[in-house]
Design a protein around this motif. Sequence first.
Motif, PDB file in Angstrom:
ATOM      1  N   TRP A   1      -8.997  -2.634  -1.972  1.00 40.75           N
ATOM      2  CA  TRP A   1      -8.248  -1.905  -0.946  1.00 40.75           C
ATOM      3  C   TRP A   1      -7.319  -2.830  -0.178  1.00 40.75           C
ATOM      4  O   TRP A   1      -7.404  -4.062  -0.263  1.00 40.75           O
ATOM      5  N   CYS A   2      -6.426  -2.198   0.568  1.00 37.85           N
ATOM      6  CA  CYS A   2      -5.431  -2.936   1.335  1.00 37.85           C
ATOM      7  C   CYS A   2      -6.100  -3.722   2.466  1.00 37.85           C
ATOM      8  O   CYS A   2      -7.262  -3.504   2.808  1.00 37.85           O
ATOM      9  N   THR A   3      -5.336  -4.652   3.050  1.00 40.24           N
ATOM     10  CA  THR A   3      -5.840  -5.454   4.155  1.00 40.24           C
ATOM     11  C   THR A   3      -6.106  -4.577   5.373  1.00 40.24           C
ATOM     12  O   THR A   3      -5.239  -3.822   5.815  1.00 40.24           O
ATOM     13  N   LEU A   4      -7.329  -4.672   5.890  1.00 42.15           N
ATOM     14  CA  LEU A   4      -7.722  -3.907   7.072  1.00 42.15           C
ATOM     15  C   LEU A   4      -8.369  -4.851   8.080  1.00 42.15           C
ATOM     16  O   LEU A   4      -9.109  -5.769   7.682  1.00 42.15           O
TER      17      LEU A   4
ATOM     18  N   THR B   1       1.964  -4.066  10.195  1.00 46.42           N
ATOM     19  CA  THR B   1       0.622  -4.443  10.640  1.00 46.42           C
ATOM     20  C   THR B   1      -0.125  -5.193   9.541  1.00 46.42           C
ATOM     21  O   THR B   1      -0.778  -6.217   9.799  1.00 46.42           O
ATOM     22  N   ARG B   2      -0.032  -4.720   8.312  1.00 50.31           N
ATOM     23  CA  ARG B   2      -0.718  -5.381   7.196  1.00 50.31           C
ATOM     24  C   ARG B   2      -0.144  -6.772   6.943  1.00 50.31           C
ATOM     25  O   ARG B   2      -0.882  -7.715   6.631  1.00 50.31           O
ATOM     26  N   GLU B   3       1.167  -6.917   7.077  1.00 47.45           N
ATOM     27  CA  GLU B   3       1.780  -8.226   6.894  1.00 47.45           C
ATOM     28  C   GLU B   3       1.299  -9.209   7.950  1.00 47.45           C
ATOM     29  O   GLU B   3       1.020 -10.379   7.663  1.00 47.45           O
ATOM     30  N   LEU B   4       1.166  -8.736   9.184  1.00 51.91           N
ATOM     31  CA  LEU B   4       0.635  -9.599  10.247  1.00 51.91           C
ATOM     32  C   LEU B   4      -0.803 -10.010   9.966  1.00 51.91           C
ATOM     33  O   LEU B   4      -1.167 -11.185  10.115  1.00 51.91           O
TER      34      LEU B   4
ATOM     35  N   LEU C   1      -2.980   5.309   5.869  1.00 45.50           N
ATOM     36  CA  LEU C   1      -3.822   4.281   6.488  1.00 45.50           C
ATOM     37  C   LEU C   1      -4.431   3.350   5.448  1.00 45.50           C
ATOM     38  O   LEU C   1      -4.724   2.182   5.733  1.00 45.50           O
ATOM     39  N   LEU C   2      -4.624   3.851   4.220  1.00 49.64           N
ATOM     40  CA  LEU C   2      -5.208   3.049   3.146  1.00 49.64           C
ATOM     41  C   LEU C   2      -4.170   2.575   2.138  1.00 49.64           C
ATOM     42  O   LEU C   2      -4.518   2.032   1.095  1.00 49.64           O
ATOM     43  N   ASP C   3      -2.890   2.802   2.440  1.00 40.29           N
ATOM     44  CA  ASP C   3      -1.798   2.437   1.546  1.00 40.29           C
ATOM     45  C   ASP C   3      -1.878   3.201   0.228  1.00 40.29           C
ATOM     46  O   ASP C   3      -1.476   2.707  -0.821  1.00 40.29           O
ATOM     47  N   ASN C   4      -2.411   4.416   0.279  1.00 39.02           N
ATOM     48  CA  ASN C   4      -2.425   5.304  -0.889  1.00 39.02           C
ATOM     49  C   ASN C   4      -1.104   6.035  -1.028  1.00 39.02           C
ATOM     50  O   ASN C   4      -0.332   6.133  -0.066  1.00 39.02           O
ATOM     51  N   GLU C   5      -0.854   6.599  -2.201  1.00 46.37           N
ATOM     52  CA  GLU C   5       0.207   7.580  -2.341  1.00 46.37           C
ATOM     53  C   GLU C   5      -0.144   8.784  -1.476  1.00 46.37           C
ATOM     54  O   GLU C   5      -1.320   9.144  -1.344  1.00 46.37           O
TER      55      GLU C   5
END
Length: 325
Positions: free
Chosen positions: A157-160, A317-320, A43-47
Amino acid sequence: MIEILSIPPLATVQDLGRHGHWFEGLGQAGVMDGLSHRIANLLLDNEESAATVEIPLTPARFCFRTEQAFAIAGAVCGARLDDRQLPAIWAGVAAEGQILELRGIARGARVYLAVPGGVDVPLVMESRSTQLREGFGGHEGRVLAAGDCIEPIDDTWCTLPASGFNVGLPPLGRAIDSEVEVRVLPSAEHDNFSIRSQKAFWSTPYQVTRLCNRQGYRLEGEELLWESDVELRSHGIVPGIVQVPGNGQPIIQLADSATMGGYPAIGAVIEPDLWRIGQARPGQYLRFVQVDIHQALEAESERQDYLASLTTSLVQTRELLRSWS
């Protein structure tokens, strides 16, 4: 940074475990529920191996000392961010000063809290997991307590989305009777148990007793009798092994299991189903379903397909979200 205001006993920092040291007598440690741990990280784009906080049972309260992205996954516990109710599996951003509260668990047994890049604790022997018995790894080699702070490895952090987002989790048990089904491979000693015991193991449920922790779950149910004259020497054991001591009541070895044991084993829970045991609470029933090695490999393939599909959906979803910003 997240400050722990209150937390139940035995909450620890864990990742996917410390592997490659079995021959030295060091168990793997790591999360009890690898599926929820992985989902919280995705969900957080973590490893997927990034360290999370494993919280057995509840309640727990945390204060965000800085603006901070986070994710939770696992047990249904009435989580709230200030006055906002959160889904059981959710990722979003908390503002400075907000309070995350994990209330009484309605389903499941463990919640996983993830932060960007994983929890920042020392890497010891290629892992950030807490080895409670040996007293190293994780946060100072001990359980977490009020006043401790959870520091993320990444400060970005990644896009949320502003409202956060959530995903679903495969069901823990069978809806008709709330039993938790786990698939099991027969062990080398399986056929040395009485025919009646073998039938009982595969056909009757076993209740999780209150004698359960990260090392193993003691179960209660139909007595399992060992009928061999052969005396077993201590031999290697791994998480998932179902041993049967002299009282005939099985014990499932789990994340903090020892590396050696002398009790006969009737079976081994396959790795893709260990998460279900990690989310089983005292009083719940486990039902063992016999599988062969081909079915076990198929189960692992299905798990990998599920996680790959989830990863693809999250990337899209993140790309959108980025395209809308």
